[in-house]
Every structure is written in C-alpha cells, then in structure tokens.
Design a protein around this motif. Structure first.
Motif, PDB file in Angstrom:
ATOM      1  N   ARG A  18       0.852  -1.151   0.008  1.00 13.61           N
ATOM      2  CA  ARG A  18       0.072  -0.030   0.041  1.00 13.61           C
ATOM      3  C   ARG A  18       0.939   1.208  -0.087  1.00 13.61           C
ATOM      4  O   ARG A  18       1.781   1.396   0.676  1.00 13.61           O
ATOM      5  CB  ARG A  18      -0.899   0.094   1.270  1.00 13.61           C
ATOM      6  N   PRO A  19       0.678   2.208  -1.068  1.00 18.26           N
ATOM      7  CA  PRO A  19       1.454   3.531  -0.994  1.00 18.26           C
ATOM      8  C   PRO A  19       1.145   4.538   0.221  1.00 18.26           C
ATOM      9  O   PRO A  19      -0.160   4.320   0.755  1.00 18.26           O
ATOM     10  CB  PRO A  19       1.283   4.089  -2.282  1.00 18.26           C
ATOM     11  N   GLN A  20       1.876   5.303   0.510  1.00 17.42           N
ATOM     12  CA  GLN A  20       1.691   6.169   1.373  1.00 17.42           C
ATOM     13  C   GLN A  20       0.956   7.579   0.770  1.00 17.42           C
ATOM     14  O   GLN A  20       1.403   7.920   0.067  1.00 17.42           O
ATOM     15  CB  GLN A  20       2.829   6.958   2.179  1.00 17.42           C
ATOM     16  N   ILE A  21      -0.227   7.715   1.445  1.00 13.96           N
ATOM     17  CA  ILE A  21      -0.942   8.757   0.848  1.00 13.96           C
ATOM     18  C   ILE A  21      -0.911  10.156   1.595  1.00 13.96           C
ATOM     19  O   ILE A  21      -1.201  10.036   2.873  1.00 13.96           O
ATOM     20  CB  ILE A  21      -2.524   8.158   0.378  1.00 13.96           C
ATOM     21  N   GLN A  22      -0.791  11.262   0.913  1.00 16.72           N
ATOM     22  CA  GLN A  22      -0.836  12.285   1.646  1.00 16.72           C
ATOM     23  C   GLN A  22      -1.529  13.405   0.743  1.00 16.72           C
ATOM     24  O   GLN A  22      -1.288  13.526  -0.201  1.00 16.72           O
ATOM     25  CB  GLN A  22       0.550  13.011   1.862  1.00 16.72           C
ATOM     26  N   GLY A  23      -2.621  14.093   1.611  1.00 22.10           N
ATOM     27  CA  GLY A  23      -3.437  15.070   0.838  1.00 22.10           C
ATOM     28  C   GLY A  23      -4.428  14.318  -0.239  1.00 22.10           C
ATOM     29  O   GLY A  23      -4.705  13.084  -0.143  1.00 22.10           O
ATOM     30  N   ASP A  24      -4.578  15.147  -1.161  1.00 21.66           N
ATOM     31  CA  ASP A  24      -5.812  14.697  -2.208  1.00 21.66           C
ATOM     32  C   ASP A  24      -4.894  14.042  -3.277  1.00 21.66           C
ATOM     33  O   ASP A  24      -4.375  14.969  -4.338  1.00 21.66           O
ATOM     34  CB  ASP A  24      -6.326  16.128  -2.805  1.00 21.66           C
ATOM     35  N   GLN A  25      -4.753  12.793  -3.492  1.00 24.88           N
ATOM     36  CA  GLN A  25      -4.159  11.984  -4.404  1.00 24.88           C
ATOM     37  C   GLN A  25      -4.954  10.924  -5.015  1.00 24.88           C
ATOM     38  O   GLN A  25      -5.808  10.401  -4.556  1.00 24.88           O
ATOM     39  CB  GLN A  25      -2.671  11.316  -3.771  1.00 24.88           C
ATOM     40  N   VAL A  26      -4.534  10.557  -6.295  1.00 26.72           N
ATOM     41  CA  VAL A  26      -5.023   9.573  -7.033  1.00 26.72           C
ATOM     42  C   VAL A  26      -3.853   8.293  -7.190  1.00 26.72           C
ATOM     43  O   VAL A  26      -2.923   8.644  -7.741  1.00 26.72           O
ATOM     44  CB  VAL A  26      -5.877   9.707  -8.207  1.00 26.72           C
ATOM     45  N   VAL A  27      -4.249   7.142  -6.779  1.00 19.53           N
ATOM     46  CA  VAL A  27      -3.288   5.998  -7.209  1.00 19.53           C
ATOM     47  C   VAL A  27      -3.600   4.965  -8.174  1.00 19.53           C
ATOM     48  O   VAL A  27      -4.900   4.573  -7.848  1.00 19.53           O
ATOM     49  CB  VAL A  27      -2.974   5.107  -5.813  1.00 19.53           C
ATOM     50  N   ASN A  28      -2.939   4.671  -9.187  1.00 13.33           N
ATOM     51  CA  ASN A  28      -3.708   3.849 -10.213  1.00 13.33           C
ATOM     52  C   ASN A  28      -2.708   2.555 -10.204  1.00 13.33           C
ATOM     53  O   ASN A  28      -1.447   2.695  -9.754  1.00 13.33           O
ATOM     54  CB  ASN A  28      -3.569   4.668 -11.610  1.00 13.33           C
ATOM     55  N   CYS A  29      -3.345   1.420 -10.750  1.00 13.63           N
ATOM     56  CA  CYS A  29      -2.551   0.253 -10.818  1.00 13.63           C
ATOM     57  C   CYS A  29      -1.648   0.568 -11.705  1.00 13.63           C
ATOM     58  O   CYS A  29      -1.715   0.575 -13.056  1.00 13.63           O
ATOM     59  CB  CYS A  29      -3.631  -0.826 -11.229  1.00 13.63           C
ATOM     60  N   PRO A  30      -0.263  -0.286 -11.373  1.00 12.45           N
ATOM     61  CA  PRO A  30       0.858   0.148 -12.383  1.00 12.45           C
ATOM     62  C   PRO A  30       0.535  -1.160 -13.379  1.00 12.45           C
ATOM     63  O   PRO A  30       1.252  -0.964 -14.478  1.00 12.45           O
ATOM     64  CB  PRO A  30       2.274  -0.514 -11.679  1.00 12.45           C
ATOM     65  N   ARG A  31      -0.114  -2.128 -13.392  1.00 12.20           N
ATOM     66  CA  ARG A  31      -0.279  -3.239 -14.290  1.00 12.20           C
ATOM     67  C   ARG A  31      -1.376  -2.755 -15.594  1.00 12.20           C
ATOM     68  O   ARG A  31      -1.229  -2.973 -16.638  1.00 12.20           O
ATOM     69  CB  ARG A  31      -0.459  -4.610 -13.850  1.00 12.20           C
ATOM     70  N   CYS A  32      -2.592  -2.576 -14.779  1.00 12.09           N
ATOM     71  CA  CYS A  32      -3.607  -2.306 -15.873  1.00 12.09           C
ATOM     72  C   CYS A  32      -4.385  -0.862 -15.805  1.00 12.09           C
ATOM     73  O   CYS A  32      -4.986  -0.708 -16.644  1.00 12.09           O
ATOM     74  CB  CYS A  32      -4.926  -3.057 -15.383  1.00 12.09           C
ATOM     75  N   GLY A  33      -3.771   0.105 -14.941  1.00  6.48           N
ATOM     76  CA  GLY A  33      -4.125   1.485 -15.085  1.00  6.48           C
ATOM     77  C   GLY A  33      -5.318   1.899 -14.260  1.00  6.48           C
ATOM     78  O   GLY A  33      -5.484   3.161 -14.273  1.00  6.48           O
ATOM     79  N   SER A  34      -6.176   0.825 -13.677  1.00  6.53           N
ATOM     80  CA  SER A  34      -7.315   1.215 -13.155  1.00  6.53           C
ATOM     81  C   SER A  34      -7.188   1.871 -11.703  1.00  6.53           C
ATOM     82  O   SER A  34      -6.084   1.925 -11.280  1.00  6.53           O
ATOM     83  CB  SER A  34      -8.025  -0.185 -12.891  1.00  6.53           C
ATOM     84  N   ARG A  35      -7.965   2.683 -11.408  1.00  8.21           N
ATOM     85  CA  ARG A  35      -7.821   3.467 -10.133  1.00  8.21           C
ATOM     86  C   ARG A  35      -8.030   2.620  -9.004  1.00  8.21           C
ATOM     87  O   ARG A  35      -9.086   1.827  -8.788  1.00  8.21           O
ATOM     88  CB  ARG A  35      -8.918   4.471  -9.920  1.00  8.21           C
ATOM     89  N   LEU A  36      -6.875   2.614  -7.958  1.00  7.54           N
ATOM     90  CA  LEU A  36      -6.857   1.888  -6.713  1.00  7.54           C
ATOM     91  C   LEU A  36      -7.352   2.623  -5.398  1.00  7.54           C
ATOM     92  O   LEU A  36      -8.216   2.232  -4.763  1.00  7.54           O
ATOM     93  CB  LEU A  36      -5.434   1.472  -6.792  1.00  7.54           C
ATOM     94  N   ILE A  37      -6.982   3.880  -5.410  1.00  4.38           N
ATOM     95  CA  ILE A  37      -7.097   4.842  -4.350  1.00  4.38           C
ATOM     96  C   ILE A  37      -7.320   6.172  -4.886  1.00  4.38           C
ATOM     97  O   ILE A  37      -6.613   6.884  -5.720  1.00  4.38           O
ATOM     98  CB  ILE A  37      -5.982   4.786  -3.323  1.00  4.38           C
ATOM     99  N   SER A  38      -8.663   6.792  -4.567  1.00  2.06           N
ATOM    100  CA  SER A  38      -8.804   8.223  -4.580  1.00  2.06           C
ATOM    101  C   SER A  38      -9.040   8.786  -3.326  1.00  2.06           C
ATOM    102  O   SER A  38      -9.870   8.751  -2.767  1.00  2.06           O
ATOM    103  CB  SER A  38      -9.947   8.564  -5.570  1.00  2.06           C
TER     104      SER A  38
END
Length: 216
Positions: A21-41
């Motif tokens: 799980r990446p460290q999230i700070q503030g208003d960020q969007v995390v996408n999957c490195p394999r398929c590009g789908s949104r993981l965390i908003s």
C-alpha cells in the motif's frame, strides 16, 4: 503472517495485482501499475465531507418526495404529481413492475444510501465503534450502483416536452429539490474515499477483526 498485524498490502480490483500500500498524503489518486485502473482516490476529511453531504441529502429527500414535481393544468383543472403518486398512477395503469422500479430506485434506494452514509461517516467522524460497520460499508458500496434518480429526472423532463403542447406544465418545489438531491448524492459518491473508510473501520475494531474485515 501474524494474525495480530494489520495487512499493509492492497490488491487491484480489476487485475488482482498484489502490492504494498502506498503512503497517501493529501488529495491524491493511485492507479494500478499493471492495468491502470484506479486503486485509491484520496480526499482529505472524507468522513466529515460525507457526513455533511449525507445530512444535506436527507434534508432534500423530504421536499423531493413530499412536494409536487410537476403541476399540470388543463381546462382550468390542476393535477399535482409527486414521485410516489406517479408510481401509483403507473400501478393503476397495469404497469406494476415499472411502478415498483420507481419506488425502489427513486425513493427507497436513495434513502437507504443516505442513511448508510450518515451512519458510516458519523461513526468515523466521532471515532466510535458502532455495530455492523463493515456490513454497512459493503451495503453502501452495492447500493451506490443502483441509485437512479437521474433516470427519473430525465423521464420527467421528457414528459414536460411531450405535455407542454396540450397542457400548462409548472415545475414544483419537488423538481428543484430533486435536482439538488441528485447533485448532492453524486458529489457524496465522488467525495467518499472507500480505501480510507475501510481502514478507519478496521482501526476501530480489535486487531483480529482488522484482518477479518479489512479492505475489500
């Protein structure tokens, strides 16, 4: 893995890639490195924003259902239509399934969604371990796909276009409240941070329950 340690991994909902799980700070969007789908908003203060929007939605739900959406005037006679009365007209005309769909997806589902969101965001805002929070979160995520207030509003607008030539059509307070309710529910869905909600729900439980109910 030790049952007393929370799982710090996340799996992609689309391709099942397991990663740290990446460290999230503030208003960020995390996408999957394999398929590009949104993981965390990530949205700061997601629980507080969701609570405010849920309460606003519950307030708007009352006039949207109690007051007329449209008022038709033909030859001096007026007829007011609410969401519930329109469903009853469909039922009397032999369209029972359509009437049931209107009741479910225009009244009951939005009400349940807003109540669940109020319950969830209220518990997380107050940091209280209220009963059945994981079940409430799962139920909200399922119901979030079934809200169809926009479809009902489009049907009303189509009816206005067809009726304007044969009757005087006046929009009522219910129509304006319905439009505001749609905007609030759409905003609440976009502002809710499911990843943050699941982890805060897990943090409110004991260590073993965190592993059992964690992020889905």
């Amino acid at each position: 893995m030790n049952a007393l340690q929370p799982d710090n991994r996340i799996a992609c909902h689309e391709c099942d890639l397991l990663m740290q799980r990446p460290q999230i700070q503030g208003d960020q969007v995390v996408n999957c490195p394999r398929c590009g789908s949104r993981l965390i908003s990530s949205h700061p203060n997601s629980a507080e924003r969701s609570l405010a929007l849920a309460l606003a939605g519950l307030i708007l739900l009352l006039p949207a259902n109690l007051f007329p959406v449209l008022t038709l005037e033909v030859l001096g006679r007026q007829q007011e239509q609410t969401i519930f009365s329109s469903a009853m007209v469909l039922y009397r005309d032999g369209l029972a399934l359509v009437a049931l769909a209107v009741l479910l997806f225009a009244i009951l589902v939005p009400l349940c969604k807003l109540l669940l969101l109020t319950y969830l965001s209220g518990a997380l805002h107050l940091r209280r371990r209220w009963p059945l929070l994981p079940l409430a979160m799962r139920s909200y995520q399922h119901l979030d796909q079934w809200g169809m207030l926009e479809v009902y509003l489009i049907a009303v607008l189509v009816s206005v276009v067809k009726l304007v030539d044969i009757a005087d059509v006046h929009p009522g307070l219910g129509l304006y409240s319905l439009g505001a309710l749609i905007a609030v529910t759409a905003l609440s869905s976009s502002q809710l941070d499911p990843d943050l909600f699941w982890h805060q729900i897990a943090d409110l439980g004991d260590p073993v329950e965190r592993v059992e109910t964690g992020h889905e």
